[in-house]
Design a protein around this motif. Structure first.
Motif, mmCIF file in Angstrom:
data_model
loop_
_atom_site.group_PDB
_atom_site.id
_atom_site.type_symbol
_atom_site.label_atom_id
_atom_site.label_comp_id
_atom_site.label_asym_id
_atom_site.label_seq_id
_atom_site.Cartn_x
_atom_site.Cartn_y
_atom_site.Cartn_z
ATOM 1 N N SER A 58 14.581 -0.945 -13.741
ATOM 2 C CA SER A 58 14.621 -1.558 -14.956
ATOM 3 C C SER A 58 13.324 -2.688 -14.917
ATOM 4 C CB SER A 58 15.840 -2.389 -15.429
ATOM 5 O OG SER A 58 16.835 -1.453 -15.363
ATOM 6 N N GLY A 59 12.516 -2.640 -14.024
ATOM 7 C CA GLY A 59 11.406 -3.636 -14.379
ATOM 8 C C GLY A 59 10.059 -3.197 -13.835
ATOM 9 N N LEU A 60 9.126 -3.784 -14.024
ATOM 10 C CA LEU A 60 7.627 -3.472 -13.954
ATOM 11 C C LEU A 60 7.061 -4.321 -12.689
ATOM 12 C CD1 LEU A 60 5.195 -1.764 -15.012
ATOM 13 C CD2 LEU A 60 4.590 -3.729 -16.374
ATOM 14 N N ARG A 61 6.533 -3.770 -11.727
ATOM 15 C CA ARG A 61 5.814 -4.252 -10.675
ATOM 16 C C ARG A 61 4.393 -4.605 -10.976
ATOM 17 N NH1 ARG A 61 9.716 -0.895 -8.288
ATOM 18 N NH2 ARG A 61 10.691 -1.353 -6.426
ATOM 19 N N ASN A 62 4.093 -5.708 -10.971
ATOM 20 C CA ASN A 62 2.584 -5.967 -11.695
ATOM 21 C C ASN A 62 1.797 -7.109 -10.918
ATOM 22 O OD1 ASN A 62 4.274 -8.064 -12.736
ATOM 23 N ND2 ASN A 62 3.569 -7.713 -14.752
ATOM 24 N N ASP A 63 2.633 -7.459 -9.841
ATOM 25 C CA ASP A 63 2.125 -8.562 -9.060
ATOM 26 C C ASP A 63 1.661 -8.308 -7.491
ATOM 27 O OD1 ASP A 63 0.997 -11.196 -8.247
ATOM 28 O OD2 ASP A 63 2.969 -12.013 -8.276
ATOM 29 N N PRO A 64 0.414 -8.160 -7.161
ATOM 30 C CA PRO A 64 -0.868 -8.221 -7.713
ATOM 31 C C PRO A 64 -1.144 -6.839 -8.505
ATOM 32 C CG PRO A 64 -1.300 -7.814 -5.588
ATOM 33 C CD PRO A 64 0.083 -7.954 -5.738
ATOM 34 N N PRO A 65 -1.657 -6.954 -9.769
ATOM 35 C CA PRO A 65 -1.921 -5.688 -10.395
ATOM 36 C C PRO A 65 -3.148 -4.954 -9.773
ATOM 37 C CG PRO A 65 -2.822 -7.350 -11.828
ATOM 38 C CD PRO A 65 -1.944 -8.150 -10.597
ATOM 39 N N GLU A 66 -4.172 -5.475 -9.205
ATOM 40 C CA GLU A 66 -5.173 -4.638 -8.860
ATOM 41 C C GLU A 66 -4.604 -3.750 -7.478
ATOM 42 O OE1 GLU A 66 -4.933 -8.665 -6.746
ATOM 43 O OE2 GLU A 66 -4.869 -8.095 -8.691
ATOM 44 N N LEU A 67 -3.452 -4.197 -6.835
ATOM 45 C CA LEU A 67 -2.879 -3.213 -5.823
ATOM 46 C C LEU A 67 -1.906 -2.291 -6.435
ATOM 47 C CD1 LEU A 67 -2.559 -5.602 -2.778
ATOM 48 C CD2 LEU A 67 -4.309 -3.916 -3.137
ATOM 49 N N TRP A 68 -1.079 -2.725 -7.286
ATOM 50 C CA TRP A 68 0.120 -1.861 -7.929
ATOM 51 C C TRP A 68 -0.650 -0.817 -8.806
ATOM 52 C CZ3 TRP A 68 4.386 -1.073 -5.977
ATOM 53 C CH2 TRP A 68 4.965 -2.115 -5.174
ATOM 54 N N SER A 69 -2.018 -1.141 -9.245
ATOM 55 C CA SER A 69 -2.563 -0.133 -10.032
ATOM 56 C C SER A 69 -2.884 1.148 -9.213
ATOM 57 C CB SER A 69 -3.789 -0.863 -10.720
ATOM 58 O OG SER A 69 -4.546 -1.216 -9.738
ATOM 59 N N ARG A 70 -3.103 0.960 -7.888
ATOM 60 C CA ARG A 70 -3.456 1.841 -7.024
ATOM 61 C C ARG A 70 -2.231 2.910 -6.417
ATOM 62 N NH1 ARG A 70 -7.014 -1.819 -3.816
ATOM 63 N NH2 ARG A 70 -6.123 -0.420 -1.744
ATOM 64 N N THR A 71 -1.063 2.339 -6.632
ATOM 65 C CA THR A 71 0.267 2.992 -5.926
ATOM 66 C C THR A 71 1.251 3.098 -6.861
ATOM 67 O OG1 THR A 71 1.562 2.821 -4.142
ATOM 68 C CG2 THR A 71 0.708 0.639 -4.793
ATOM 69 N N TYR A 291 1.430 17.679 6.005
ATOM 70 C CA TYR A 291 2.102 16.357 5.876
ATOM 71 C C TYR A 291 0.835 15.545 6.245
ATOM 72 C CZ TYR A 291 4.096 12.351 8.460
ATOM 73 O OH TYR A 291 4.502 11.148 8.785
ATOM 74 N N ARG A 292 -0.173 15.860 7.090
ATOM 75 C CA ARG A 292 -1.254 15.028 7.272
ATOM 76 C C ARG A 292 -2.075 14.527 6.066
ATOM 77 N NH1 ARG A 292 0.350 11.676 10.771
ATOM 78 N NH2 ARG A 292 1.325 12.787 12.748
ATOM 79 N N ALA A 293 -2.339 15.722 5.093
ATOM 80 C CA ALA A 293 -2.814 15.799 3.983
ATOM 81 C C ALA A 293 -2.416 14.630 3.141
ATOM 82 C CB ALA A 293 -3.104 16.958 3.475
ATOM 83 N N ILE A 294 -1.063 14.692 3.160
ATOM 84 C CA ILE A 294 -0.348 13.629 2.294
ATOM 85 C C ILE A 294 -0.565 12.180 2.880
ATOM 86 C CG2 ILE A 294 1.814 12.898 1.211
ATOM 87 C CD1 ILE A 294 2.666 15.599 1.437
ATOM 88 N N CYS A 295 -0.401 12.073 4.216
ATOM 89 C CA CYS A 295 -0.723 10.808 4.721
ATOM 90 C C CYS A 295 -2.226 10.250 4.770
ATOM 91 C CB CYS A 295 -0.199 10.943 6.148
ATOM 92 S SG CYS A 295 1.451 11.239 6.517
ATOM 93 N N ALA A 296 -3.083 11.074 4.682
ATOM 94 C CA ALA A 296 -4.562 10.690 4.609
ATOM 95 C C ALA A 296 -4.886 9.989 3.276
ATOM 96 C CB ALA A 296 -5.320 12.078 4.629
ATOM 97 N N LEU A 297 -3.999 10.484 2.097
ATOM 98 C CA LEU A 297 -4.066 9.803 0.881
ATOM 99 C C LEU A 297 -3.725 8.225 0.948
ATOM 100 C CD1 LEU A 297 -2.832 12.686 -1.243
ATOM 101 C CD2 LEU A 297 -5.208 11.808 -0.722
ATOM 102 N N LEU A 298 -2.929 7.872 1.847
ATOM 103 C CA LEU A 298 -2.214 6.597 2.098
ATOM 104 C C LEU A 298 -3.254 5.467 2.178
ATOM 105 C CD1 LEU A 298 0.505 5.086 1.824
ATOM 106 C CD2 LEU A 298 0.732 5.325 4.067
ATOM 107 N N ASP A 299 -3.165 4.366 1.427
ATOM 108 C CA ASP A 299 -3.963 3.095 1.475
ATOM 109 C C ASP A 299 -3.415 2.057 2.179
ATOM 110 O OD1 ASP A 299 -4.809 0.681 0.445
ATOM 111 O OD2 ASP A 299 -5.564 1.442 -1.077
ATOM 112 N N ASP A 300 -3.917 1.573 3.682
ATOM 113 C CA ASP A 300 -3.270 0.551 4.385
ATOM 114 C C ASP A 300 -2.770 -0.795 3.411
ATOM 115 O OD1 ASP A 300 -3.507 1.735 6.512
ATOM 116 O OD2 ASP A 300 -5.285 1.146 7.125
ATOM 117 N N GLU A 301 -3.524 -1.105 2.406
ATOM 118 C CA GLU A 301 -3.143 -2.222 1.617
ATOM 119 C C GLU A 301 -2.034 -2.264 0.801
ATOM 120 O OE1 GLU A 301 -6.863 -5.181 0.384
ATOM 121 O OE2 GLU A 301 -6.902 -3.134 -0.349
ATOM 122 N N THR A 302 -2.121 -0.904 0.378
ATOM 123 C CA THR A 302 -0.853 -0.470 -0.617
ATOM 124 C C THR A 302 0.465 -0.224 -0.028
ATOM 125 O OG1 THR A 302 -1.657 1.638 -1.108
ATOM 126 C CG2 THR A 302 -2.353 -0.166 -2.747
ATOM 127 N N ALA A 303 0.137 0.394 1.324
ATOM 128 C CA ALA A 303 1.412 0.494 2.047
ATOM 129 C C ALA A 303 1.999 -0.598 2.615
ATOM 130 C CB ALA A 303 0.874 1.521 3.311
#
Length: 447
Positions: A58-71, A291-303
């Motif tokens: 029921s909420g919106l994750r938006n802090d920080p928007p520059e990271l949430w906008s990628r994940t 599975y590895r193809a999915i993991c390769a999309l993962l971004d350390d900062e957003t993780a």
């Protein structure tokens, strides 16, 4: 030969979020497109699943928007009850479950939403009870912070009691529609609801729709904390657990079902489904490649960002290749207690780097392999008492179809899973009785 018990399966609807929205086979924005959910529900029904489930926030994750906008994580999604009512029109047997928070919904809203869904679906509705566990949710409801953990569960218990009372507004046969006598409903079959609590009150009103086809919609919970487990043991019909191993699943199930016995409930009336993220393929190597193809999309900062929500601390300033210092963490969780405890236990036991810890958490222990491999694993959990079934999650659009085509026949061959629906309601699928209406209960009590 059929196994004495047969497992229950639920499908957690994919919203193609996190990093998966970038995969070539994903459709960005699918979580706001009814056809995506309708297709998933149809595939799950073809696979004879008990339940199609829409999670919600029921909420919106938006802090920080520059990271949430990628994940993306619930950033562009349909409201569950509305979507499930539409999905009911294109399905006929599978249960339909959705989330509504006790922290901010009023009991009447919840009772009416899910009673209406039960009528629309002819007895297939389920309410997933959550207390809201992230501070950003409170902002939408005029509060800077969520109430503390204990207060949220006190309110949740009151809301559930009030909702159940509202579901008992009418007897099963109260509505007569007798044109000759002019009697639309029997006034003796109406039971105005009075409920007084510290957090919610119903002052003699009632639900303005006939009693639900199931008597009462099925109650789902995912209690991880002690308070959550206790509430689930007292009131839930179905639990989604976050156990990550057979041992953890056995311990969780033993705890919850012992609490049920202590609360005067039959443990056999509860089904506990651990979450299973699954990748299936024709060979182990192919499954690993997918599975590895999915993991390769993962971004350390957003993780790290995603994990930090459950650790309740900002981790962005920490080096990725060093362990997380325990002294920067809260001494206990205010929000998702069980998730917090799982991550802290991992830090204490293995001292992984921040990068490895975040990837371990976000990748969510994906199970991958052939149909036989996955059936072996599911059978191990099931026969060990770590699961009564599974809530399955698939990152890629083809996942449900591949599971239904490959794994379901293998489970059926082993006698672990139904070969046809035996009931038309969700309660029927789960082997649950239909709750009696108030006058029947009162009559029985006086016998």
């Amino acid at each position: 030969m059929a196994h004495p018990r047969q497992m229950h399966l639920a499908l957690l609807a994919s919203r193609t979020e996190g990093a998966v929205w970038r995969h070539p086979t994903s459709t960005p924005g699918a979580a706001a497109q009814l056809r995506s959910f309708s297709h998933q529900a149809a595939e799950a029904e073809r696979g004879l699943f008990d339940l199609f489930f829409l999670a919600d926030s029921s909420g919106l994750r938006n802090d920080p928007p520059e990271l949430w906008s990628r994940t993306p994580y619930f950033h562009n999604v349909l409201e569950p009850a509305t979507a499930l009512a539409a999905i009911a029109m294109s399905t006929s047997r599978i249960g339909l479950g959705g989330t509504a928070t006790t922290s901010y919904y009023q009991p009447y809203h919840i009772a009416r939403l899910f009673s209406s869904l039960d009528h629309i679906s002819a007895g297939r509705a389920a309410w997933n009870v959550v207390t809201s566990a992230n501070a950003f949710i409170s902002l939408n409801f005029g509060e800077i912070e969520l109430p503390d953990h204990g207060s949220r569960y006190v309110r949740a218990r009151e809301v559930m009691e009030a909702v159940n009372a509202l579901w008992d507004t009418w007897d099963d046969d109260a509505f007569r529609f007798d044109k000759e006598s002019g009697l639309y409903y029997d006034p003796q079959g109406l039971h105005p609801v009075t409920y007084r609590g510290d957090h919610v009150n119903v002052l003699g009103g009632g639900l303005n729709i006939a009693r639900a086809p199931q008597g009462k919609p099925v109650i789902i919970q995912a209690g991880g904390s002690s308070a959550g487990r206790q509430l689930a043991a007292e009131s839930a019909d179905l639990i989604f657990s976050s156990a990550r191993s057979v041992a953890e699943g056995v311990a969780y199930n033993t705890d919850v079902k012992s609490r049920m016995s202590a609360s005067g409930r039959d443990p056999e009336t509860m089904s506990i489904l651990p979450g299973f993220r699954v990748v299936v393929a024709d060979s182990a190597d192919e499954a690993e490649d997918k599975y590895r193809a999915i993991c390769a999309l993962l971004d350390d900062e957003t993780a790290v960002l995603r994990m930090a929500v459950d650790l309740e601390v900002d981790l962005r300033a920490l080096p990725l290749d060093r362990p997380v210092p325990l002294d920067i963490l809260p001494t206990s969780a205010r929000f998702h207690t069980h998730f917090f405890d799982q991550i802290v236990a991992k830090i204490k036991a293995e001292s992984p780097t921040l990068r490895d810890l975040a990837r371990w958490w976000v990748e969510s222990a994906t199970h991958r392999g052939t149909a036989s491999d996955l059936a072996d694993l599911m059978e191990e959990w099931f026969t060990a008492g770590a699961a009564d079934g599974f809530m399955l999650t698939f990152d890629l659009p083809a996942g449900p179809t591949e599971f239904v085509d490959k794994v379901v026949p293998e489970l059926q061959r082993r006698g672990l899973y139904r070969t046809e629906y035996q009931a038309s309601t969700l309660r029927g699928h789960l082997g649950l009785p239909t709750p009696s209406s108030p006058t029947v209960v009162a009559a029985g009590a006086g016998m």
